[in-house]
Write a protein that holds these residues in place. Sequence first.
Motif, PDB file in Angstrom:
ATOM      1  N   ALA A 143     -41.030 -85.016  33.959  1.00  0.00           N
ATOM      2  CA  ALA A 143     -41.814 -83.828  34.185  1.00  0.00           C
ATOM      3  C   ALA A 143     -40.716 -82.734  34.698  1.00  0.00           C
ATOM      4  O   ALA A 143     -39.667 -83.006  35.150  1.00  0.00           O
ATOM      5  CB  ALA A 143     -42.662 -83.984  35.050  1.00  0.00           C
ATOM      6  N   GLU A 201     -48.616 -82.738  39.076  1.00  0.00           N
ATOM      7  CA  GLU A 201     -49.050 -81.407  39.212  1.00  0.00           C
ATOM      8  C   GLU A 201     -49.167 -80.787  40.634  1.00  0.00           C
ATOM      9  O   GLU A 201     -48.977 -79.589  40.902  1.00  0.00           O
ATOM     10  CB  GLU A 201     -50.379 -81.319  38.498  1.00  0.00           C
ATOM     11  CG  GLU A 201     -50.295 -81.545  37.011  1.00  0.00           C
ATOM     12  CD  GLU A 201     -51.484 -81.348  36.305  1.00  0.00           C
ATOM     13  OE1 GLU A 201     -52.345 -81.135  36.928  1.00  0.00           O
ATOM     14  OE2 GLU A 201     -51.380 -81.358  34.956  1.00  0.00           O
ATOM     15  N   ARG A 214     -49.789 -88.088  36.597  1.00  0.00           N
ATOM     16  CA  ARG A 214     -49.828 -86.865  36.313  1.00  0.00           C
ATOM     17  C   ARG A 214     -50.358 -85.658  37.004  1.00  0.00           C
ATOM     18  O   ARG A 214     -49.645 -84.877  37.487  1.00  0.00           O
ATOM     19  CB  ARG A 214     -50.313 -86.653  34.564  1.00  0.00           C
ATOM     20  CG  ARG A 214     -50.284 -85.303  34.158  1.00  0.00           C
ATOM     21  CD  ARG A 214     -50.910 -85.163  32.829  1.00  0.00           C
ATOM     22  NE  ARG A 214     -52.258 -85.750  32.824  1.00  0.00           N
ATOM     23  CZ  ARG A 214     -53.550 -84.872  33.272  1.00  0.00           C
ATOM     24  NH1 ARG A 214     -53.012 -83.690  33.846  1.00  0.00           N
ATOM     25  NH2 ARG A 214     -54.632 -85.545  33.307  1.00  0.00           N
ATOM     26  N   MET A 250     -42.164 -76.616  37.842  1.00  0.00           N
ATOM     27  CA  MET A 250     -42.360 -75.240  37.405  1.00  0.00           C
ATOM     28  C   MET A 250     -42.777 -74.162  38.484  1.00  0.00           C
ATOM     29  O   MET A 250     -42.763 -73.048  38.522  1.00  0.00           O
ATOM     30  CB  MET A 250     -43.652 -75.452  36.722  1.00  0.00           C
ATOM     31  CG  MET A 250     -43.492 -76.328  35.394  1.00  0.00           C
ATOM     32  SD  MET A 250     -42.333 -75.890  34.407  1.00  0.00           S
ATOM     33  CE  MET A 250     -42.802 -74.285  33.563  1.00  0.00           C
ATOM     34  N   GLU A 310     -44.700 -80.508  36.066  1.00  0.00           N
ATOM     35  CA  GLU A 310     -45.629 -80.553  34.792  1.00  0.00           C
ATOM     36  C   GLU A 310     -44.855 -81.526  33.782  1.00  0.00           C
ATOM     37  O   GLU A 310     -43.781 -81.532  33.467  1.00  0.00           O
ATOM     38  CB  GLU A 310     -45.449 -79.252  34.130  1.00  0.00           C
ATOM     39  CG  GLU A 310     -46.239 -78.988  32.894  1.00  0.00           C
ATOM     40  CD  GLU A 310     -45.979 -77.444  32.081  1.00  0.00           C
ATOM     41  OE1 GLU A 310     -45.748 -77.482  30.893  1.00  0.00           O
ATOM     42  OE2 GLU A 310     -46.698 -76.656  32.696  1.00  0.00           O
ATOM     43  N   THR A 311     -45.845 -82.557  33.589  1.00  0.00           N
ATOM     44  CA  THR A 311     -45.488 -83.608  32.653  1.00  0.00           C
ATOM     45  C   THR A 311     -44.985 -82.914  31.159  1.00  0.00           C
ATOM     46  O   THR A 311     -45.725 -82.231  30.606  1.00  0.00           O
ATOM     47  CB  THR A 311     -46.571 -84.405  32.407  1.00  0.00           C
ATOM     48  OG1 THR A 311     -47.108 -85.024  33.758  1.00  0.00           O
ATOM     49  CG2 THR A 311     -46.072 -85.660  31.444  1.00  0.00           C
TER      50      THR A 311
END
Length: 256
Positions: A250, A200, A196, A253, A205-206
């Motif tokens: 994910a 990021e 995770r 973003m 984003e998970t």
Amino acid sequence: MDMDLAKLDREIINNEAYDLLAEKWYEAQDDPIALLRNQHKLEMPWILEEIRRNIGFRAEILDIGCGAGFLSNDLALAGHKVTGIDLSTSSLKVAESRDRTHSVKYIQGDAYHVPFPSRSFDVVASMDMLEHVSDPQQVIAEASRVLRPGGLFFFNTFNKNPLAWLVVIKGMEWFVKNTPPQYHVYSLFLEPNKLRLWMEDFGLETVAVRGIRPVFVQKPMLELIRTGIVPKNFQFTFTKSTMIAYTGFAKKMREH
């Protein structure tokens, strides 16, 4: 249980085992690949539903480490535009021969240097692959690079703990015929939190993580232990626990 990661030097681990499978990818029951086929049957409906919910009914998808096309070909059957890349030319030939839509674009390609421009795909998948590379961060970085904003990154890999080592590595060695030496390498297993954080770092984003494991109490399990052959009706299940293996996705973003 650990190997020296410095000696692996960004290799794709045990690729030769998959390279030699040929039609066994789809037919062998006396090989660990049969377990992968049955696990895929559980995951596929969930993957399709999440793509539909988040992207739509026709997404442009890249399957990194596509092997013989279990995922790619099913995604194409569902109406998506799919590209699969893998290092193994023999696996790619099998994948192409099994593509009933004759629409999947199969390319020999390096997961560390994906041969596509940035923002080329709505979805990138790297299923049952991150535990076979010595530099998974670079694979994730490339997946993020070629994803469009809001695109999805699907993954499946093994947790890193004694239970996962016992079930995944020793279980296969003890009970599944024709398991190659070091079919899985414990030092390459990944804790979910570490994965995770890496995602990021690369703008992902998970959204969801689900545990996945064999159904331990089932007649096919007893048959497997007795014969070393994976029954066709051998079942996997989703679970809240990620102790053995986990799958998820994910969303992109931001650029990294």
